[in-house]
Design a protein around this motif. Sequence first.
Motif, PDB file in Angstrom:
ATOM      1  N   PHE A 114       0.904   3.338   9.627  1.00 43.13           N
ATOM      2  CA  PHE A 114       2.026   3.225   8.707  1.00 43.13           C
ATOM      3  C   PHE A 114       1.568   2.542   7.420  1.00 43.13           C
ATOM      4  N   ASP A 115       2.404   2.569   6.402  1.00 47.41           N
ATOM      5  CA  ASP A 115       2.051   1.951   5.132  1.00 47.41           C
ATOM      6  C   ASP A 115       2.137   0.433   5.160  1.00 47.41           C
ATOM      7  N   LYS A 116       2.804  -0.117   6.181  1.00 45.39           N
ATOM      8  CA  LYS A 116       2.908  -1.564   6.340  1.00 45.39           C
ATOM      9  C   LYS A 116       3.321  -1.866   7.782  1.00 45.39           C
ATOM     10  N   VAL A 117       3.440  -3.128   8.100  1.00 41.68           N
ATOM     11  CA  VAL A 117       3.876  -3.520   9.437  1.00 41.68           C
ATOM     12  C   VAL A 117       5.389  -3.338   9.543  1.00 41.68           C
ATOM     13  N   TYR A 118       5.830  -2.697  10.617  1.00 39.52           N
ATOM     14  CA  TYR A 118       7.246  -2.477  10.869  1.00 39.52           C
ATOM     15  C   TYR A 118       7.641  -3.052  12.229  1.00 39.52           C
ATOM     16  N   ALA A 119       8.902  -3.426  12.348  1.00 43.25           N
ATOM     17  CA  ALA A 119       9.482  -3.744  13.656  1.00 43.25           C
ATOM     18  C   ALA A 119       9.937  -2.422  14.259  1.00 43.25           C
ATOM     19  N   LEU A 120       9.196  -1.903  15.220  1.00 48.45           N
ATOM     20  CA  LEU A 120       9.438  -0.565  15.741  1.00 48.45           C
ATOM     21  C   LEU A 120      10.627  -0.542  16.694  1.00 48.45           C
ATOM     22  N   HIS A 121      11.439   0.477  16.549  1.00 52.10           N
ATOM     23  CA  HIS A 121      12.604   0.655  17.414  1.00 52.10           C
ATOM     24  C   HIS A 121      12.327   1.685  18.507  1.00 52.10           C
ATOM     25  N   GLU A 122      11.999   2.913  18.101  1.00 49.87           N
ATOM     26  CA  GLU A 122      11.733   3.943  19.090  1.00 49.87           C
ATOM     27  C   GLU A 122      10.932   5.089  18.483  1.00 49.87           C
ATOM     28  N   LEU A 123      10.475   5.962  19.352  1.00 45.79           N
ATOM     29  CA  LEU A 123       9.692   7.132  18.980  1.00 45.79           C
ATOM     30  C   LEU A 123      10.332   8.369  19.588  1.00 45.79           C
ATOM     31  N   TRP A 124      10.543   9.398  18.752  1.00 47.07           N
ATOM     32  CA  TRP A 124      10.994  10.693  19.249  1.00 47.07           C
ATOM     33  C   TRP A 124       9.795  11.623  19.345  1.00 47.07           C
ATOM     34  N   VAL A 125       9.759  12.394  20.412  1.00 49.43           N
ATOM     35  CA  VAL A 125       8.616  13.266  20.648  1.00 49.43           C
ATOM     36  C   VAL A 125       9.055  14.711  20.823  1.00 49.43           C
ATOM     37  N   TRP A 126       8.443  15.588  20.018  1.00 48.80           N
ATOM     38  CA  TRP A 126       8.497  17.024  20.241  1.00 48.80           C
ATOM     39  C   TRP A 126       7.140  17.393  20.870  1.00 48.80           C
ATOM     40  N   ASN A 127       7.114  17.772  22.109  1.00 46.73           N
ATOM     41  CA  ASN A 127       5.856  18.068  22.778  1.00 46.73           C
ATOM     42  C   ASN A 127       5.295  19.405  22.295  1.00 46.73           C
ATOM     43  N   SER A 128       4.069  19.709  22.701  1.00 47.36           N
ATOM     44  CA  SER A 128       3.459  20.985  22.324  1.00 47.36           C
ATOM     45  C   SER A 128       4.386  22.120  22.741  1.00 47.36           C
ATOM     46  N   ASN A 129       4.656  23.057  21.811  1.00 48.22           N
ATOM     47  CA  ASN A 129       5.726  24.036  22.033  1.00 48.22           C
ATOM     48  C   ASN A 129       5.279  25.461  21.710  1.00 48.22           C
ATOM     49  N   GLN A 130       4.027  25.799  21.971  1.00 49.83           N
ATOM     50  CA  GLN A 130       3.585  27.172  21.757  1.00 49.83           C
ATOM     51  C   GLN A 130       4.253  28.102  22.760  1.00 49.83           C
ATOM     52  N   LEU A 131       4.267  29.378  22.443  1.00 44.30           N
ATOM     53  CA  LEU A 131       4.897  30.360  23.340  1.00 44.30           C
ATOM     54  C   LEU A 131       4.304  30.320  24.746  1.00 44.30           C
ATOM     55  N   VAL A 132       3.025  29.957  24.841  1.00 42.78           N
ATOM     56  CA  VAL A 132       2.347  29.946  26.154  1.00 42.78           C
ATOM     57  C   VAL A 132       2.546  28.625  26.884  1.00 42.78           C
ATOM     58  N   GLU A 133       3.336  27.713  26.315  1.00 45.96           N
ATOM     59  CA  GLU A 133       3.498  26.394  26.938  1.00 45.96           C
ATOM     60  C   GLU A 133       3.979  26.460  28.387  1.00 45.96           C
ATOM     61  N   PRO A 134       4.947  27.307  28.739  1.00 48.70           N
ATOM     62  CA  PRO A 134       5.377  27.351  30.146  1.00 48.70           C
ATOM     63  C   PRO A 134       4.255  27.765  31.098  1.00 48.70           C
ATOM     64  N   ILE A 135       3.200  28.411  30.587  1.00 53.27           N
ATOM     65  CA  ILE A 135       2.108  28.884  31.451  1.00 53.27           C
ATOM     66  C   ILE A 135       0.927  27.924  31.418  1.00 53.27           C
ATOM     67  N   LEU A 136       0.481  27.552  30.215  1.00 55.68           N
ATOM     68  CA  LEU A 136      -0.734  26.741  30.088  1.00 55.68           C
ATOM     69  C   LEU A 136      -0.466  25.241  30.072  1.00 55.68           C
ATOM     70  N   GLY A 137       0.703  24.829  29.610  1.00 54.28           N
ATOM     71  CA  GLY A 137       1.057  23.412  29.673  1.00 54.28           C
ATOM     72  C   GLY A 137       0.188  22.503  28.839  1.00 54.28           C
ATOM     73  N   PHE A 138       0.004  22.797  27.547  1.00 48.53           N
ATOM     74  CA  PHE A 138      -0.773  21.934  26.664  1.00 48.53           C
ATOM     75  C   PHE A 138      -0.117  20.560  26.464  1.00 48.53           C
ATOM     76  N   GLY A 139       1.193  20.508  26.569  1.00 49.66           N
ATOM     77  CA  GLY A 139       1.932  19.306  26.223  1.00 49.66           C
ATOM     78  C   GLY A 139       1.530  18.080  27.000  1.00 49.66           C
ATOM     79  N   ALA A 140       1.605  16.907  26.310  1.00 49.38           N
ATOM     80  CA  ALA A 140       1.282  15.633  26.945  1.00 49.38           C
ATOM     81  C   ALA A 140       2.276  15.326  28.055  1.00 49.38           C
ATOM     82  N   LYS A 141       1.771  14.683  29.140  1.00 42.43           N
ATOM     83  CA  LYS A 141       2.627  14.333  30.264  1.00 42.43           C
ATOM     84  C   LYS A 141       2.632  12.817  30.491  1.00 42.43           C
TER      85      LYS A 141
END
Length: 623
Positions: free
Chosen positions: A516-543
């Motif tokens: 980040f550009d400076k120190v922040y008091a962090l609240h939360e993180l939103w995650v969009w996982n890997s979402n390629q068309l082959v995701e249901p088969i290959l499962g690239f997304g982080a677990k």
Amino acid sequence: MFVASLLGFGVLSGLDALPAYADFTLGEPVNLKSVMRFLDFDPANDNISCFSYDGLEMYVVSDRPGGYGDCDMWVVKRVSTDAAWGPLENLGPAGNTASWDCPWSISGDGLALYFQSERPGGYGYSDLYVTTRATKDDPWGPGVNLGPKLNSSAYDYFPTVSRNGLELYFSSARSGGYGGHDIWVARRATPNGPWGEPVNLGPTVNSSYWEVFPSLSADGLLLFFSDDAPAFTPRPGGYGGSDLWMTRRATVSSPWEPPVNLGPQVNGSGHEDIPRISPDARMLYFMTLRDGILDSWQVPILPIVDFTGDGEVDAADMALLVADWGKSNSPCDIGPFAWGDGVVDEKDFSVLMEQLMTPDPQASDVSCDTVLSWVGPGFADSYDVYLGTSFDDVSNATRDDPCGVLVSEGHADTTFDPEGLLEFGRTYYWRIDSIDVVIGSLEPMIYRGPVLKFTTEPFARPIQNIAATASGRERGMGPENTVNGSGLDKNDGHSTDGSAMWLSTNAKPHWIQFEFDKVYALHELWVWNSNQLVEPILGFGAKTVKIECSVDGATWTTLETVPEFARAPGELGYKPNTTVSFGGVSAKYVKLSIETNWGPVAQTGLAEVRFFYIPDRSWATTP
């Protein structure tokens, strides 16, 4: 101002003198792309044709795919005037056909929808029709041709019905006009009676050019139209290929006055069409064709409330309004419409109060420790203050039935400090009633104020300036894609385009780090996982993921509780489905080490992340 000649003041006398109305102007046009709150409005295909008078339905004419013909009638609904619009819904085969079917006006009771159609069985190239329904919850019935009295062998289109159902304005190329297409009106004695013979509005309104797309205000005193034509031959006095115009009349039985061009605020060198006025007459909608691009716009209709002309809206303007109370010839006549209703009364008081209340109308990001303030009339002995999170409660509340939102009765000051802090990220509604204790009367006079709303600041805000690095990347699928918004639509739905995501190489360990550009008091993180068309088969997304935080990039602290990252569906419009709480930990660096993914492959990745921080709120600390 552009309406000066139309709404100018005159000195009238005698019992038959017509009332003088206040002046108004137009605000700054806003492109509907930035304000439409339903998902699939497309200015290139969709045009607003009319609103129901309760403000809960918006009818749209569209040639989008999925309809029944070349152009269909659609509707968008909402549960209240303060709620978001829902999705577009086709009116179905009962109203639409394989031909052009375009809705233009709905009756005051919401049970009759007037439209034009080129379907077979009519009397000309385009005819006027009406479809009805028994209640607002019922579907619309089949369209009924309005017959040979209203329709001709020529074009008859763009019907707009008055709120009382007694007048029907439309454009027509029939004989007996003054130009290519003129505006006509048919009248009837009762809302359910037969329509009389159409009458041309005459040379005062119509010209040797085209007058089309008429739109009538709710009080029937303003009529907007366009001078569009296929050859784009505009009437003189405009600014471009076609312009928006307006004519007015003093009363519903008075003749229409010469039209006035709406001016360069909305008209330009291109083409402006389809003016539509909102039910409350506070907004004008229109469409433009400029440089080959179709767009839809809204522009506010603003009453001029600086009665003193000193450049400020303040107590002096309130004093003038009070002094003119009951008069019919006053610039203070600004309600309920911007041009007034013929007398200065409580409606005008309510409109002026909107400009004298803080927070401002529609204010957002308001501090949770805000103090409400207002300018009251000189006659007010005290005020009743209503404040709550329900529009209906604040609107309906009275002294006898406070609905739980009367927070101060007989308040002596013109400021109010709510007890404690307001909630973060909430929309509040408030109202100030002015109380006049009348000598000799048992009950005070209560002058109702308007209901305004404001939204408080969010508890946390997104961090904007983020740099991303990673242990490795595939070509064109770098870590910067997780923080640059690539792949996201306007509703935060992610695409399936792999080039808008990060994907690691086979080599382990797999990590991605954010600075980040400076120190922040962090609240939360939103995650969009890997979402390629082959995701249901290959499962690239982080677990399973280890998250570490640091203020200096050298000393790291491991976040204790990290949920399993949810798998993405590999579908368009994917919304974030994992939230990580940081609990206010301070950090300038955050590192995500991906220990396992959702599939058998060695590579892993993410589509997008969004960090939120807690702003400094030292003002909320009790001394």
